[in-house]
Design a protein around this motif. Structure first.
Motif, PDB file in Angstrom:
ATOM      1  N   SER A 434       0.814  -1.216   0.000  1.00  0.00           N
ATOM      2  CA  SER A 434       0.000   0.000   0.000  1.00  0.00           C
ATOM      3  C   SER A 434       0.848   1.266   0.000  1.00  0.00           C
ATOM      4  CB  SER A 434      -0.925   0.010   1.225  1.00  0.00           C
ATOM      5  OG  SER A 434      -0.156   0.108   2.423  1.00  0.00           O
ATOM      6  N   GLN A 435       2.089   1.173   0.523  1.00  0.00           N
ATOM      7  CA  GLN A 435       2.946   2.351   0.626  1.00  0.00           C
ATOM      8  C   GLN A 435       3.969   2.433  -0.505  1.00  0.00           C
ATOM      9  OE1 GLN A 435       4.723   2.285   4.498  1.00  0.00           O
ATOM     10  NE2 GLN A 435       2.798   2.603   5.586  1.00  0.00           N
ATOM     11  N   ALA A 436       4.262   1.311  -1.142  1.00  0.00           N
ATOM     12  CA  ALA A 436       5.298   1.306  -2.178  1.00  0.00           C
ATOM     13  C   ALA A 436       4.791   1.975  -3.457  1.00  0.00           C
ATOM     14  CB  ALA A 436       5.717  -0.127  -2.471  1.00  0.00           C
ATOM     15  N   ALA A 437       5.715   2.668  -4.109  1.00  0.00           N
ATOM     16  CA  ALA A 437       5.370   3.288  -5.399  1.00  0.00           C
ATOM     17  C   ALA A 437       5.165   2.200  -6.440  1.00  0.00           C
ATOM     18  CB  ALA A 437       6.487   4.234  -5.842  1.00  0.00           C
ATOM     19  N   ILE A 438       4.156   2.376  -7.267  1.00  0.00           N
ATOM     20  CA  ILE A 438       3.846   1.374  -8.286  1.00  0.00           C
ATOM     21  C   ILE A 438       4.942   1.375  -9.342  1.00  0.00           C
ATOM     22  CG2 ILE A 438       2.234   0.713 -10.095  1.00  0.00           C
ATOM     23  CD1 ILE A 438      -0.007   1.816  -8.439  1.00  0.00           C
ATOM     24  N   ASN A 439       5.498   0.197  -9.582  1.00  0.00           N
ATOM     25  CA  ASN A 439       6.530   0.049 -10.602  1.00  0.00           C
ATOM     26  C   ASN A 439       5.874   0.147 -11.980  1.00  0.00           C
ATOM     27  OD1 ASN A 439       8.543  -0.879 -12.371  1.00  0.00           O
ATOM     28  ND2 ASN A 439       9.386  -2.271 -10.808  1.00  0.00           N
ATOM     29  N   PRO A 440       6.330   1.080 -12.840  1.00  0.00           N
ATOM     30  CA  PRO A 440       5.679   1.267 -14.147  1.00  0.00           C
ATOM     31  C   PRO A 440       5.765   0.034 -15.037  1.00  0.00           C
ATOM     32  CG  PRO A 440       7.719   2.527 -14.006  1.00  0.00           C
ATOM     33  CD  PRO A 440       7.429   2.026 -12.627  1.00  0.00           C
ATOM     34  N   GLU A 441       6.773  -0.848 -14.776  1.00  0.00           N
ATOM     35  CA  GLU A 441       6.893  -2.048 -15.592  1.00  0.00           C
ATOM     36  C   GLU A 441       5.863  -3.118 -15.216  1.00  0.00           C
ATOM     37  OE1 GLU A 441       9.698  -0.605 -14.302  1.00  0.00           O
ATOM     38  OE2 GLU A 441      10.335   0.265 -16.234  1.00  0.00           O
ATOM     39  N   ILE A 442       5.186  -2.926 -14.088  1.00  0.00           N
ATOM     40  CA  ILE A 442       4.206  -3.910 -13.620  1.00  0.00           C
ATOM     41  C   ILE A 442       2.806  -3.305 -13.726  1.00  0.00           C
ATOM     42  CG2 ILE A 442       3.461  -5.306 -11.650  1.00  0.00           C
ATOM     43  CD1 ILE A 442       6.305  -5.288 -10.657  1.00  0.00           C
ATOM     44  N   GLU A 443       1.899  -4.071 -14.304  1.00  0.00           N
ATOM     45  CA  GLU A 443       0.547  -3.563 -14.503  1.00  0.00           C
ATOM     46  C   GLU A 443      -0.148  -3.342 -13.162  1.00  0.00           C
ATOM     47  OE1 GLU A 443       1.760  -6.290 -15.635  1.00  0.00           O
ATOM     48  OE2 GLU A 443       1.909  -6.101 -17.820  1.00  0.00           O
ATOM     49  N   PRO A 444      -0.946  -2.247 -13.049  1.00  0.00           N
ATOM     50  CA  PRO A 444      -1.693  -1.986 -11.801  1.00  0.00           C
ATOM     51  C   PRO A 444      -2.625  -3.143 -11.441  1.00  0.00           C
ATOM     52  CG  PRO A 444      -1.700  -0.056 -13.227  1.00  0.00           C
ATOM     53  CD  PRO A 444      -1.111  -1.170 -14.024  1.00  0.00           C
ATOM     54  N   GLU A 445      -3.121  -3.853 -12.486  1.00  0.00           N
ATOM     55  CA  GLU A 445      -4.024  -4.964 -12.195  1.00  0.00           C
ATOM     56  C   GLU A 445      -3.328  -6.073 -11.399  1.00  0.00           C
ATOM     57  OE1 GLU A 445      -3.506  -3.607 -15.088  1.00  0.00           O
ATOM     58  OE2 GLU A 445      -5.441  -2.685 -15.635  1.00  0.00           O
ATOM     59  N   TYR A 446      -2.030  -6.225 -11.685  1.00  0.00           N
ATOM     60  CA  TYR A 446      -1.289  -7.264 -10.950  1.00  0.00           C
ATOM     61  C   TYR A 446      -1.208  -6.917  -9.470  1.00  0.00           C
ATOM     62  CZ  TYR A 446       2.419 -10.322  -9.335  1.00  0.00           C
ATOM     63  OH  TYR A 446       3.138 -11.250  -8.631  1.00  0.00           O
ATOM     64  N   TYR A 447      -0.945  -5.628  -9.170  1.00  0.00           N
ATOM     65  CA  TYR A 447      -0.925  -5.184  -7.772  1.00  0.00           C
ATOM     66  C   TYR A 447      -2.260  -5.485  -7.102  1.00  0.00           C
ATOM     67  CZ  TYR A 447       3.532  -2.655  -7.969  1.00  0.00           C
ATOM     68  OH  TYR A 447       4.858  -2.333  -8.059  1.00  0.00           O
ATOM     69  N   GLN A 448      -3.349  -5.193  -7.810  1.00  0.00           N
ATOM     70  CA  GLN A 448      -4.668  -5.396  -7.233  1.00  0.00           C
ATOM     71  C   GLN A 448      -4.951  -6.875  -7.001  1.00  0.00           C
ATOM     72  OE1 GLN A 448      -6.707  -2.881  -6.179  1.00  0.00           O
ATOM     73  NE2 GLN A 448      -7.777  -4.607  -5.208  1.00  0.00           N
ATOM     74  N   GLN A 449      -4.579  -7.711  -7.988  1.00  0.00           N
ATOM     75  CA  GLN A 449      -4.783  -9.146  -7.837  1.00  0.00           C
ATOM     76  C   GLN A 449      -3.975  -9.705  -6.657  1.00  0.00           C
ATOM     77  OE1 GLN A 449      -3.732 -10.927 -11.583  1.00  0.00           O
ATOM     78  NE2 GLN A 449      -5.433  -9.995 -12.703  1.00  0.00           N
ATOM     79  N   LEU A 450      -2.748  -9.221  -6.557  1.00  0.00           N
ATOM     80  CA  LEU A 450      -1.887  -9.666  -5.465  1.00  0.00           C
ATOM     81  C   LEU A 450      -2.469  -9.262  -4.116  1.00  0.00           C
ATOM     82  CD1 LEU A 450       0.789 -11.117  -4.890  1.00  0.00           C
ATOM     83  CD2 LEU A 450       1.933  -8.897  -5.008  1.00  0.00           C
ATOM     84  N   THR A 451      -2.951  -8.038  -4.041  1.00  0.00           N
ATOM     85  CA  THR A 451      -3.543  -7.540  -2.792  1.00  0.00           C
ATOM     86  C   THR A 451      -4.786  -8.341  -2.430  1.00  0.00           C
ATOM     87  OG1 THR A 451      -2.703  -5.305  -3.223  1.00  0.00           O
ATOM     88  CG2 THR A 451      -4.499  -5.519  -1.640  1.00  0.00           C
ATOM     89  N   ASP A 452      -5.642  -8.594  -3.435  1.00  0.00           N
ATOM     90  CA  ASP A 452      -6.866  -9.351  -3.170  1.00  0.00           C
ATOM     91  C   ASP A 452      -6.542 -10.772  -2.706  1.00  0.00           C
ATOM     92  OD1 ASP A 452      -8.276  -7.145  -3.951  1.00  0.00           O
ATOM     93  OD2 ASP A 452      -8.690  -7.874  -5.988  1.00  0.00           O
ATOM     94  N   ARG A 453      -5.547 -11.386  -3.341  1.00  0.00           N
ATOM     95  CA  ARG A 453      -5.179 -12.757  -2.961  1.00  0.00           C
ATOM     96  C   ARG A 453      -4.626 -12.804  -1.546  1.00  0.00           C
ATOM     97  NH1 ARG A 453      -5.259 -16.776  -1.401  1.00  0.00           N
ATOM     98  NH2 ARG A 453      -4.383 -18.783  -2.062  1.00  0.00           N
ATOM     99  N   LEU A 454      -3.796 -11.831  -1.200  1.00  0.00           N
ATOM    100  CA  LEU A 454      -3.242 -11.774   0.161  1.00  0.00           C
ATOM    101  C   LEU A 454      -4.337 -11.496   1.188  1.00  0.00           C
ATOM    102  CD1 LEU A 454       0.062  -9.818  -0.547  1.00  0.00           C
ATOM    103  CD2 LEU A 454      -0.094 -12.161   0.304  1.00  0.00           C
ATOM    104  N   GLN A 455      -5.313 -10.682   0.820  1.00  0.00           N
ATOM    105  CA  GLN A 455      -6.407 -10.384   1.734  1.00  0.00           C
ATOM    106  C   GLN A 455      -7.240 -11.642   2.005  1.00  0.00           C
ATOM    107  OE1 GLN A 455      -6.947  -7.318   3.332  1.00  0.00           O
ATOM    108  NE2 GLN A 455      -8.260  -8.676   4.537  1.00  0.00           N
ATOM    109  N   GLU A 456      -7.445 -12.456   0.964  1.00  0.00           N
ATOM    110  CA  GLU A 456      -8.153 -13.716   1.143  1.00  0.00           C
ATOM    111  C   GLU A 456      -7.379 -14.643   2.085  1.00  0.00           C
ATOM    112  OE1 GLU A 456      -8.728 -15.468  -2.649  1.00  0.00           O
ATOM    113  OE2 GLU A 456     -10.059 -13.870  -3.393  1.00  0.00           O
TER     114      GLU A 456
END
Length: 527
Positions: A434-456
């Protein structure tokens, strides 16, 4: 002179080869115990004894050390490591039963074992008393190694370790006195025995206090982890040597030094990182020396001597078990009545059956002067008792703990702590994302998927923790105790920081102790 130098060099080379052979055998047993599932059922230390017995059976002697040298090399660091990790508040709580077991338990054991051997085995009273003194002390090395390996509940482990650490000194006093009595150099009077005992113990306590506090204040003046680590090693051997040279108990001196440095010196004189370094160093030392000493116990056995004294050995074993039961159950009931110790019957049963004998008993027996009659028979009987306690009582102690339900809590707590660790880990990862700057080489959707999976995963872990609380309500008390330990550690570190900076001369009394007492005094419905 040149030939003497060559001979000394050859002797050192042979000793080094023997030492490396001991290490190879020990490490092979350690590897085997973790590689073969069947061997995992037997504590590692007992596997070492069995391996040593196998070598003795084929008459392979790994090393030949004199008993005083065995005591000097192995006992101080093993005692120091146990005392370093012993928490004073927990020890203080059970100081009365530990002291009673250590003193009167040894007296009961010596008298009962000697009486049985004298009356039933036809052994002379002087020899029977020496055997009784040799097997009277539960060996701290054996007991602590076994209990730690099994993961025994903390208070039960404290009772056993505390008794084992302190009753060694009492047993050595009794043994020394009885050797003098056998030679006719010591007058058998209650007054002389009490004076000798108080002198022996008093010198040990005095030396331990002096060295413990002296080093505690010395390490305040610098922050050098490896130097402080080396100083603790020197203090373990130094306390033992100084006390013995002054006519006191080296065992008690080492224990007192370790207690002070572990509970006081490490707080005011070491930063948290250094404490971790020193603690890990002593854990390695304990593993290293335990791996050697248990192997050597088995390797020193004489099967011919055991065979010639089977009847006396059987009587001695029965006497040791019965006198141990009398001491534990009788004195335990007395402690519960006088000091409100609340030592449960299952705990007393484990204290009784888990009273192993080991390297200290063997070293005492081997140190009997050659001029005394029946020396070889005495050594064989002591070896027989030690073997029985290690291979029969030691192997079956885990089963006893399981039958009494004293290991189930450990499994539950371990599962609970693993779940808590996963929850903390996932929360820290989510916080980082949540605090790290989004890496432009990585799609924002991947961050969201990763966050959702970790939340589960976090929700699943939390559900698991809630179910544990529902099934095992005692975990709440365990969580409270863990929190209190963390808070006490923060308080100790804060006071230690003020002492290191020179703002305080010594740590104030604990504020949290009073807070916790007031909290526990509040009725549950009033909280």
């Amino acid at each position: 002179m040149f030939l003497v130098t060559i001979a000394a060099g050859i002797g050192i080379e042979e000793n080094l080869k023997q030492f490396i052979l001991v290490l190879l055998v020990s490490l092979s047993v350690a590897t085997l115990s973790q590689s073969v599932s069947w061997f995992r059922q037997i504590p590692y230390t007992l596997l070492l004894v069995i391996a040593g017995l196998g070598l003795a059976f084929i008459d392979v002697r790994l090393v030949n050390l004199s008993p005083p040298l065995i005591l000097f090399i192995f006992l101080p660091p093993l005692l120091f490591e146990a005392a370093w990790n012993m928490q004073w508040p927990a020890l203080k709580r059970d100081l009365v039963p530990i002291s009673i077991y250590a003193v009167f338990g040894v007296v009961i054991s010596v008298a009962g074992t000697a009486l049985a051997l004298w009356q039933l085995a036809g052994i002379s009273l002087a020899t029977a008393l020496l055997i009784g003194a040799s097997v009277s002390a539960t060996d701290p090395v054996s007991v602590i190694a076994l209990f730690r390996e099994l993961g025994v509940e903390k208070r039960l482990s404290m009772l056993m370790e505390g008794e084992s650490l302190f009753n060694d000194g009492i047993a050595v006093v009794a043994f020394t006195f009885l050797v003098g009595f056998s030679f006719g150099t010591t007058e058998f009077t209650i007054q002389s025995l009490i004076v000798e005992f108080l002198t022996f113990v008093g010198i040990g306590i005095g030396v331990g206090i002096f060295i413990g506090f002296g080093i505690s204040y010395l390490t305040q003046r610098f922050d050098l982890p490896f130097v402080e680590q080396s100083i603790t090693l020197i203090s373990a051997y130094g306390a033992y040597l100084v006390a013995e040279d002054l006519g006191g108990s080296g065992v008690i001196a080492v224990v007192i030094t370790g207690l002070i440095l572990g509970n006081f010196g490490s707080r005011i004189g070491m930063n948290p990182r250094t404490r971790v370094v020193v603690t890990e160093f002593w854990e390695f030392v304990a593993f290293f020396l335990n791996s050697i000493v248990f192997l050597l116990i088995g390797d020193q056995i004489s099967f011919a001597g055991l065979g010639e004294n089977l009847g006396s050995i059987a009587i001695a074993i029965a006497a040791v078990i019965l006198t141990r039961a009398l001491a534990i159950y009788g004195l335990g009931g007395l402690c519960n009545w006088l000091a409100k110790s609340e030592i449960s019957l299952p705990d007393q049963t484990v204290l009784w059956w888990g009273g192993l004998r080991g390297s200290v008993s063997i070293a005492l027996a081997l140190s009997i002067p050659t001029g005394l009659p029946n020396r070889e028979a005495t050594i064989a009987i002591v070896f027989g008792v030690v073997l029985f306690t290690l291979l029969v009582q030691g192997v079956t102690t885990k089963t006893l703990l399981e039958k009494l339900g004293l290991l189930s809590d450990r499994t539950q707590r371990q599962e609970y702590l693993e779940a808590i660790a996963r929850r903390v880990t996932i929360n820290r990862i989510l916080n980082h994302l949540s605090q790290a700057a989004i890496n432009p080489e990585i799609e924002p959707e991947y961050y969201q998927q990763l966050t959702d999976r970790l939340q589960e995963e976090l929700d699943s872990v939390q559900k698991e923790i809630d179910q544990m609380y529902a099934r095992h309500p005692q975990l709440h008390e365990f969580s409270v105790n863990q929190l209190q330990k963390d808070l006490v550690a923060i308080e100790d570190d804060t006071y230690a920081e003020f002492v290191r900076k020179g703002w305080l001369n010594e740590s104030p009394s604990s504020l949290l102790d009073d807070v916790f007492k007031q909290e526990s005094a509040i009725p549950a419905e009033g909280k």
